[in-house]
Design a protein around this motif. Structure first.
Motif, mmCIF file in Angstrom:
data_model
loop_
_atom_site.group_PDB
_atom_site.id
_atom_site.type_symbol
_atom_site.label_atom_id
_atom_site.label_comp_id
_atom_site.label_asym_id
_atom_site.label_seq_id
_atom_site.Cartn_x
_atom_site.Cartn_y
_atom_site.Cartn_z
ATOM 1 N N GLU A 222 0.830 -1.208 0.000
ATOM 2 C CA GLU A 222 0.000 0.000 0.000
ATOM 3 C C GLU A 222 0.865 1.259 0.000
ATOM 4 O O GLU A 222 0.429 2.322 -0.374
ATOM 5 C CB GLU A 222 -0.922 0.010 1.219
ATOM 6 N N VAL A 223 2.074 1.140 0.460
ATOM 7 C CA VAL A 223 3.020 2.255 0.629
ATOM 8 C C VAL A 223 2.558 3.174 1.770
ATOM 9 O O VAL A 223 3.261 3.342 2.757
ATOM 10 C CB VAL A 223 3.241 3.043 -0.667
ATOM 11 N N VAL A 224 1.385 3.782 1.614
ATOM 12 C CA VAL A 224 0.737 4.514 2.714
ATOM 13 C C VAL A 224 -0.754 4.197 2.643
ATOM 14 O O VAL A 224 -1.370 4.306 1.590
ATOM 15 C CB VAL A 224 0.946 6.038 2.604
ATOM 16 N N THR A 225 -1.324 3.784 3.748
ATOM 17 C CA THR A 225 -2.745 3.441 3.778
ATOM 18 C C THR A 225 -3.604 4.701 3.892
ATOM 19 O O THR A 225 -3.089 5.793 4.162
ATOM 20 C CB THR A 225 -3.051 2.518 4.970
ATOM 21 N N ASP A 226 -4.907 4.526 3.737
ATOM 22 C CA ASP A 226 -5.813 5.670 3.797
ATOM 23 C C ASP A 226 -5.808 6.353 5.163
ATOM 24 O O ASP A 226 -6.165 7.531 5.271
ATOM 25 C CB ASP A 226 -7.243 5.233 3.452
ATOM 26 N N ASP A 227 -5.436 5.616 6.204
ATOM 27 C CA ASP A 227 -5.364 6.254 7.528
ATOM 28 C C ASP A 227 -3.946 6.739 7.835
ATOM 29 O O ASP A 227 -3.588 6.952 8.992
ATOM 30 C CB ASP A 227 -5.870 5.312 8.622
ATOM 31 N N PHE A 228 -3.147 6.913 6.768
ATOM 32 C CA PHE A 228 -1.809 7.517 6.846
ATOM 33 C C PHE A 228 -0.804 6.686 7.659
ATOM 34 O O PHE A 228 -0.022 7.220 8.432
ATOM 35 C CB PHE A 228 -1.894 8.955 7.376
ATOM 36 N N THR A 229 -0.875 5.381 7.470
ATOM 37 C CA THR A 229 0.134 4.487 8.030
ATOM 38 C C THR A 229 1.072 4.055 6.911
ATOM 39 O O THR A 229 0.622 3.521 5.891
ATOM 40 C CB THR A 229 -0.520 3.237 8.652
ATOM 41 N N ALA A 388 -2.172 8.246 -1.105
ATOM 42 C CA ALA A 388 -2.862 8.748 0.093
ATOM 43 C C ALA A 388 -2.280 10.080 0.539
ATOM 44 O O ALA A 388 -2.997 10.972 0.991
ATOM 45 C CB ALA A 388 -2.764 7.717 1.213
ATOM 46 N N TRP A 389 -0.957 10.250 0.369
ATOM 47 C CA TRP A 389 -0.315 11.478 0.843
ATOM 48 C C TRP A 389 -0.506 12.646 -0.125
ATOM 49 O O TRP A 389 -0.072 13.759 0.159
ATOM 50 C CB TRP A 389 1.165 11.251 1.137
ATOM 51 N N ASP A 390 -1.183 12.402 -1.261
ATOM 52 C CA ASP A 390 -1.551 13.521 -2.127
ATOM 53 C C ASP A 390 -2.551 14.439 -1.440
ATOM 54 O O ASP A 390 -2.774 15.562 -1.879
ATOM 55 C CB ASP A 390 -2.168 13.011 -3.430
ATOM 56 N N ARG A 391 -3.192 13.954 -0.369
ATOM 57 C CA ARG A 391 -4.219 14.734 0.308
ATOM 58 C C ARG A 391 -3.665 15.601 1.434
ATOM 59 O O ARG A 391 -4.427 16.291 2.106
ATOM 60 C CB ARG A 391 -5.291 13.789 0.882
ATOM 61 N N VAL A 392 -2.371 15.542 1.665
ATOM 62 C CA VAL A 392 -1.782 16.363 2.728
ATOM 63 C C VAL A 392 -0.849 17.402 2.116
ATOM 64 O O VAL A 392 -0.367 17.246 0.992
ATOM 65 C CB VAL A 392 -1.025 15.501 3.761
ATOM 66 N N GLY A 429 7.153 9.829 9.951
ATOM 67 C CA GLY A 429 7.362 11.053 10.715
ATOM 68 C C GLY A 429 6.714 12.258 10.045
ATOM 69 O O GLY A 429 6.087 13.097 10.719
ATOM 70 N N LEU A 430 6.857 12.333 8.723
ATOM 71 C CA LEU A 430 6.223 13.434 7.993
ATOM 72 C C LEU A 430 4.701 13.343 8.078
ATOM 73 O O LEU A 430 4.010 14.359 8.233
ATOM 74 C CB LEU A 430 6.674 13.403 6.528
ATOM 75 N N LEU A 431 4.178 12.132 7.962
ATOM 76 C CA LEU A 431 2.721 11.955 8.041
ATOM 77 C C LEU A 431 2.203 12.324 9.434
ATOM 78 O O LEU A 431 1.190 13.017 9.567
ATOM 79 C CB LEU A 431 2.355 10.505 7.709
ATOM 80 N N ASP A 432 2.892 11.848 10.449
ATOM 81 C CA ASP A 432 2.438 12.116 11.820
ATOM 82 C C ASP A 432 2.462 13.605 12.143
ATOM 83 O O ASP A 432 1.652 14.095 12.941
ATOM 84 C CB ASP A 432 3.324 11.357 12.811
ATOM 85 N N SER A 433 3.376 14.319 11.537
ATOM 86 C CA SER A 433 3.507 15.748 11.818
ATOM 87 C C SER A 433 2.540 16.605 11.017
ATOM 88 O O SER A 433 2.407 17.809 11.291
ATOM 89 C CB SER A 433 4.944 16.216 11.510
ATOM 90 N N ASN A 434 1.884 15.994 10.041
ATOM 91 C CA ASN A 434 1.078 16.806 9.120
ATOM 92 C C ASN A 434 -0.314 16.248 8.862
ATOM 93 O O ASN A 434 -0.976 16.652 7.902
ATOM 94 C CB ASN A 434 1.825 16.955 7.795
ATOM 95 N N THR A 435 -0.769 15.313 9.702
ATOM 96 C CA THR A 435 -2.138 14.802 9.551
ATOM 97 C C THR A 435 -2.848 14.832 10.892
ATOM 98 O O THR A 435 -2.240 15.012 11.926
ATOM 99 C CB THR A 435 -2.138 13.348 9.020
#
Length: 435
Positions: A222-229, A388-392, A429-435
């Motif tokens: 998935e690389v990154v899931t919809d819940d940003f994992t 998924a990270w296109d939305r952040v 780390g980037l996802l956790d800081s920006n979602t």
């Protein structure tokens, strides 16, 4: 087709390339954190307006201005309203949108570049019903959907797909529906036929090594899931990057190749395949390709592992609307831009990117008559998928991180598993800081 290399690079999917810049600017200005809900929020009742704004960069670009001006003029005449342009350079889109959104004065329609900075402010309208019946690929719609709301209606939709020299591909049996093993074997045949030829001018250096993502998808990660994992480092992604590196180790791809290099290698007849957007057919001409290459350029679906689905990273753009005051008029404008065949034809002829709506694209004669574009739509665009990270807002930063991580692996600086584990930590780390 009147689009340039520079313009293509400036139109990264969903405008993510500007978002990081915007955040930096806002941080310096001391306003990176969204304020309380301003006037014109999604909770306000949708109304009509005699004047709406049109936020974007296209009216400031020579290639696209005629088509977009035609859309504004056509809608204004039809609806009896004024559409006032608010033009800014593409690389300032996210900053300008964020500042306007925070001011509470966002009113009208905007192009999707930088749209992510507006989502925390709750100022965008849900456009889900506008997409119904248009035949837009679900993978593209998903990338603009948050909390069940479609916040951008895709106007154009494509992907980054495999471009082929048709003569060479046919000679070794390269076609859609191949497994990665069959694909690698065919590349070896190309190499054995002509050792001076690069079988596959795959991207092997940043910033374009985000191309590794659609290979990881094709292997089942998935690389990154919809819940940003972030799942990078799982067995599927390790298998994908191990395979991708093996192509380089076996001389089937070449080190230190960027997308711009690949275009030139392909157009000059020194490479048989590479990855690109549907503008590839334009690029072979502008890069001076021989007529047999121009006549035989093609596109195939991306090979996969273990009969899994084929995916290509989605690429294109769309429109959003501010919620509340003027929303009904904005929705009418977006519907007009997305479904008016004359407007869609003009936009296609200026951009070389097909409409996202299949129901509209099928009515454009110039598109149906172009065999490359027909192949690209069926073999690439219909398998397009947004990340998924296109939305952040930090989508470009995450793309860069992925490319950098894969680059260290391809360079042999770290083994695949160790490199992907480190990459997972960075991306999470980037996802956790920006979602």
């Amino acid at each position: 087709m009147n689009i340039s290399h520079t313009q293509l690079s400036r139109r990264a999917f969903l405008g993510g390339s500007t978002a990081l810049v915007a955040l930096g600017a806002l941080t310096l200005a001391g306003c990176a954190t969204p304020v309380a809900t301003p006037p014109g929020t999604a909770e306000n009742a949708a109304t009509k307006a005699k004047t709406i704004n049109f936020y974007g960069n296209s009216l400031g670009e020579e290639a696209l201005k005629p088509a977009w001006q035609g859309i504004l003029d056509g809608f204004s005449k039809k609806a009896g309203v004024t559409v006032a342009p608010v033009i800014y350079p593409y690389d300032q889109a996210a900053t300008q949108l964020a500042l306007t959104g925070r001011s509470g004065k966002l009113l009208g329609v905007g192009q999707s570049g930088g749209w992510q900075v507006l989502t925390p402010m709750n100022v965008l309208a849900d456009l889900s019903e506008l997409a119904e019946g248009l035949g837009i690929p679900q993978g593209v719609l998903d990338s603009y959907t948050m909390d069940g709301k479609l916040l951008v209606l895709p106007l154009t939709a494509a992907g980054i797909g495999l471009i082929t020299n048709g003569e060479i591909a046919k000679s070794v049996g390269i076609k859609s529906g191949m497994s990665v093993e069959q694909f690698a074997t065919a590349l070896e045949k190309i190499k054995s036929q002509d050792s001076s030829l690069i079988p596959y001018a795959a991207v092997t250096k940043n910033p374009d090594l985000k191309d590794a993502v659609h290979w990881m998808w094709g292997f089942g990660s998935e690389v990154v899931t919809d819940d940003f994992t972030c799942t990078i480092g799982d067995a599927e992604s390790v298998e994908a990057i191990t395979w991708y590196k093996s192509l380089q180790d076996d001389g089937l791809t070449q080190t230190n190749v960027a997308r711009s290099d690949a275009r030139i290698l392909f157009a000059s007849g020194r490479a048989a395949l590479y990855d690109d957007a549907p503008l590839a057919s334009t690029f072979v001409k502008t890069n001076g390709a021989a007529q047999n290459i121009v006549d035989n350029i093609g596109a195939i679906s991306r090979p996969t592992s273990g009969k899994k689905k084929s995916f290509n990273r989605a690429w294109g753009g769309g429109l959003f609307a501010s919620a509340g005051e003027g929303e009904l008029t904005s929705r009418e404008f977006i519907t007009y831009a997305a479904t008016n065949v004359e407007a869609a034809t003009a936009l296609y002829e200026r951009s070389a990117v097909a409409p996202a709506a299949k129901s509209v694209a099928d009515k454009i004669p110039a598109l149906a008559a172009d065999k490359f574009q027909v192949a690209f739509r069926t073999e690439v665009s219909e398998h397009a998928r947004g990340a998924a990270w296109d939305r952040v807002a930090v989508t470009a930063q995450i793309d860069t991180a992925i490319g950098g991580g894969v680059a260290t692996i391809l360079a042999g600086q770290v083994d695949v598993q160790t490199g992907l584990n480190a990459l997972k930590k960075e991306v999470q780390g980037l996802l956790d800081s920006n979602t």
